[in-house]
Design a protein around this motif. Structure first.
Motif, PDB file in Angstrom:
ATOM      1  N   HIS A  48       0.868  -1.178   0.000  1.00  0.00           N
ATOM      2  CA  HIS A  48       0.000   0.000   0.000  1.00  0.00           C
ATOM      3  C   HIS A  48       0.903   1.226   0.000  1.00  0.00           C
ATOM      4  O   HIS A  48       1.635   1.476   0.963  1.00  0.00           O
ATOM      5  N   LEU A  49       0.827   2.015  -1.064  1.00  0.00           N
ATOM      6  CA  LEU A  49       1.858   3.015  -1.293  1.00  0.00           C
ATOM      7  C   LEU A  49       1.480   4.345  -0.657  1.00  0.00           C
ATOM      8  O   LEU A  49       0.936   5.243  -1.289  1.00  0.00           O
ATOM      9  N   GLU A  50       1.775   4.416   0.635  1.00  0.00           N
ATOM     10  CA  GLU A  50       1.590   5.663   1.374  1.00  0.00           C
ATOM     11  C   GLU A  50       2.879   5.942   2.146  1.00  0.00           C
ATOM     12  O   GLU A  50       3.893   5.296   1.894  1.00  0.00           O
ATOM     13  N   ALA A  51       2.841   6.896   3.055  1.00  0.00           N
ATOM     14  CA  ALA A  51       4.088   7.426   3.614  1.00  0.00           C
ATOM     15  C   ALA A  51       4.922   6.388   4.365  1.00  0.00           C
ATOM     16  O   ALA A  51       6.154   6.364   4.248  1.00  0.00           O
ATOM     17  N   LYS A  52       4.288   5.521   5.126  1.00  0.00           N
ATOM     18  CA  LYS A  52       5.046   4.546   5.917  1.00  0.00           C
ATOM     19  C   LYS A  52       5.747   3.549   5.004  1.00  0.00           C
ATOM     20  O   LYS A  52       6.903   3.180   5.227  1.00  0.00           O
ATOM     21  N   THR A  53       5.038   3.125   3.972  1.00  0.00           N
ATOM     22  CA  THR A  53       5.643   2.236   2.980  1.00  0.00           C
ATOM     23  C   THR A  53       6.804   2.937   2.275  1.00  0.00           C
ATOM     24  O   THR A  53       7.838   2.326   1.994  1.00  0.00           O
ATOM     25  N   ALA A  54       6.606   4.200   1.959  1.00  0.00           N
ATOM     26  CA  ALA A  54       7.661   4.971   1.293  1.00  0.00           C
ATOM     27  C   ALA A  54       8.931   4.989   2.142  1.00  0.00           C
ATOM     28  O   ALA A  54      10.051   4.862   1.618  1.00  0.00           O
ATOM     29  N   TYR A  55       8.757   5.125   3.446  1.00  0.00           N
ATOM     30  CA  TYR A  55       9.949   5.158   4.289  1.00  0.00           C
ATOM     31  C   TYR A  55      10.642   3.800   4.321  1.00  0.00           C
ATOM     32  O   TYR A  55      11.880   3.725   4.331  1.00  0.00           O
ATOM     33  N   LEU A  56       9.877   2.712   4.312  1.00  0.00           N
ATOM     34  CA  LEU A  56      10.490   1.386   4.196  1.00  0.00           C
ATOM     35  C   LEU A  56      11.320   1.299   2.919  1.00  0.00           C
ATOM     36  O   LEU A  56      12.456   0.798   2.933  1.00  0.00           O
ATOM     37  N   ALA A  57      10.769   1.780   1.806  1.00  0.00           N
ATOM     38  CA  ALA A  57      11.505   1.754   0.535  1.00  0.00           C
ATOM     39  C   ALA A  57      12.817   2.520   0.647  1.00  0.00           C
ATOM     40  O   ALA A  57      13.855   2.089   0.117  1.00  0.00           O
ATOM     41  N   LYS A  58      12.793   3.629   1.357  1.00  0.00           N
ATOM     42  CA  LYS A  58      14.012   4.423   1.533  1.00  0.00           C
ATOM     43  C   LYS A  58      15.030   3.699   2.426  1.00  0.00           C
ATOM     44  O   LYS A  58      16.249   3.833   2.232  1.00  0.00           O
ATOM     45  N   VAL A  59      14.540   2.942   3.386  1.00  0.00           N
ATOM     46  CA  VAL A  59      15.449   2.169   4.237  1.00  0.00           C
ATOM     47  C   VAL A  59      16.125   1.062   3.424  1.00  0.00           C
ATOM     48  O   VAL A  59      17.331   0.828   3.558  1.00  0.00           O
ATOM     49  N   ILE A  60      15.349   0.371   2.574  1.00  0.00           N
ATOM     50  CA  ILE A  60      15.930  -0.647   1.696  1.00  0.00           C
ATOM     51  C   ILE A  60      16.940  -0.003   0.751  1.00  0.00           C
ATOM     52  O   ILE A  60      18.031  -0.540   0.501  1.00  0.00           O
ATOM     53  N   GLN A  61      16.601   1.170   0.236  1.00  0.00           N
ATOM     54  CA  GLN A  61      17.523   1.913  -0.635  1.00  0.00           C
ATOM     55  C   GLN A  61      18.811   2.262   0.117  1.00  0.00           C
ATOM     56  O   GLN A  61      19.914   2.165  -0.432  1.00  0.00           O
ATOM     57  N   ALA A  62      18.683   2.643   1.382  1.00  0.00           N
ATOM     58  CA  ALA A  62      19.855   2.976   2.192  1.00  0.00           C
ATOM     59  C   ALA A  62      20.777   1.780   2.364  1.00  0.00           C
ATOM     60  O   ALA A  62      21.976   1.942   2.604  1.00  0.00           O
TER      61      ALA A  62
END
Length: 419
Positions: free
Chosen positions: A55-69
């Motif tokens: 579900h593409l909302e803010a909390k999911t977005a932050y998970l994506a950024k953590v994986i990117q990190a």
């Protein structure tokens, strides 16, 4: 690479508001922040591609950024047409993450976004409901090649994975994140319980106290929905097909009865089963005038919309996310958010502090699969207990809460068969 040209989003000008949303949840996700710090140092996903469908909302977005990190090249899409937030999508693109998602795409667009995400040829996946896995095991088997494994978020997705595993058709290991203690005890129960009523209340603007709420299914999500309904002052009826869960609901203080009977009494209905057609024609025919129908299961099949429309003489949208169906006898039934996940399609989903634990589990589970995929085999596996316990420990430390430790004598006593 130019993520703007490679992505499909509604409007890049929305990005500033998306950044604000992501910044807000980041401040309330200390466990994920701690994992991000380690990922930034160790880069466990360096050189790898990760595809995410959530579900593409803010909390999911932050998970994506953590994986990117953690060094990954990340591509993300939505797992539900009505839960995608366009401003968050735009913000992710600015942050160097490829996005294929828009709010309320038609079915063909939604499928296209899933396929485009897989066409990036990921090494690892995070799935929600099993859409990515389903496509990989059916029409796009050509994309299976380099996938090492992944993690699944929901009950519905795990049911699909276990069906594949049972038939010997699962092509890579998947971690059942939904079955971890730090997922179902908190996310499913407290997260769903609160966010479902957030969605219903903001959409209807009606009182719950004194009303009768029918909760269809008494798994961990159903327990949370029923508990919060009781807290709001409602009378609660539970329907179940599982005798053990029905006894549990009874002993938790709720009425238990078949849907054929409960349908006559409900003012609000919330489905949380993961199955289809749990509210259908014979139930619509006996419902009270003004009954409100909602779903908190992954797919929009729990309330049979085809039969509801067939029974109605007219249909109209009376308020954002509320459809009115007028029956032949004049009764009006109301369906919220097209029968999709009411907490996300008509709300912002689970609280950030709850998703902090769940998405921390996703991050470390993905790391675990990447380290051990060759020895795990093609199967569905539980989150290792030590990862589950680590997330709980991080959560306690973030809350400033300490707990006891066993002494050496206590450990020896528990390991011994003599007194």
């Amino acid at each position: 690479m130019n993520m703007v040209s490679e992505s499909i989003v509604k409007d890049m000008s929305l990005a500033p508001n998306g950044h604000l949303k992501i910044d807000w949840v980041k401040e309330h996700m200390p466990v994920l922040n701690r994992i991000r710090e380690r990922f930034e140092r160790e880069k466990p996903f360096a050189g790898l591609k990760v595809a995410i469908s959530l579900h593409l909302e803010a909390k999911t977005a932050y998970l994506a950024k953590v994986i990117q990190a953690g060094g990954a090249e990340v591509t993300i899409t939505g797992s539900n047409p009505l839960s995608t937030q366009d401003d968050v999508c735009a913000a992710l693109v600015e942050d160097g993450i490829r996005v294929f998602a828009k709010y309320n795409p038609d079915p063909a667009e939604y499928k296209e976004h899933l396929i485009k995400t897989l066409e990036t040829r990921p090494d690892l996946i995070i799935d929600d409901g099993g859409d990515l896995v389903s496509i990989l095991h059916s029409e796009r088997r050509d994309l299976l090649g380099q996938i090492r494994g992944g993690a699944e978020e929901t009950t519905t997705g795990i049911l699909r994975l276990k069906a594949l595993e049972k038939e010997g058709k699962l092509e890579f290991p998947m971690v059942a994140v939904n079955d971890a203690f730090c997922k179902y005890l908190f996310d499913n129960r407290y997260g769903t319980g609160q966010s479902v009523w957030d969605g219903i209340n903001r959409t209807t603007n009606l009182v719950v106290a004194g009303k009768t709420v029918v909760v269809v299914g008494y798994g961990w999500c159903g327990k949370g929905v029923a508990m919060r309904a009781k807290g709001l002052g409602a009378k609660v009826i539970v329907t179940e097909v599982d005798a053990i869960k029905a006894v549990e609901a009874y002993m938790d203080g709720f009425e238990v009865m078949p849907m054929s009977e409960a349908a006559k009494h409900g003012d609000y209905f919330v489905t949380v089963t993961g199955n289809r057609d749990v509210i259908r024609k014979e139930h619509f025919e006996v419902m009270k005038d003004g009954a409100i129908l909602s779903n908190a299961g992954h797919f929009d099949v729990e309330v049979n919309k085809v039969e509801l429309e067939a029974l109605s003489k007219s249909k109209r949208t009376v308020r954002k996310d509320i459809e009115e169906f007028v029956m032949a006898d004049g009764r009006k039934l109301y369906l919220l958010a097209e029968g999709r996940l009411v907490n996300l399609a008509a709300g912002d989903g689970h609280p950030a502090e709850i998703m902090d634990m769940t998405f921390a589990l996703q991050a470390v589970s993905l790391e675990y699969v990447n380290k051990h995929y060759q020895s795990i085999g093609k199967r569905v596996l539980n989150v290792p207990y030590e990862l589950d316990e680590m997330v709980a420990r991080y959560k306690l430390e973030a809350l400033g809460i300490g707990i006891d430790k066993l002494t050496d004598e206590q450990k020896a006593y528990l390991d011994s068969w003599v007194e």
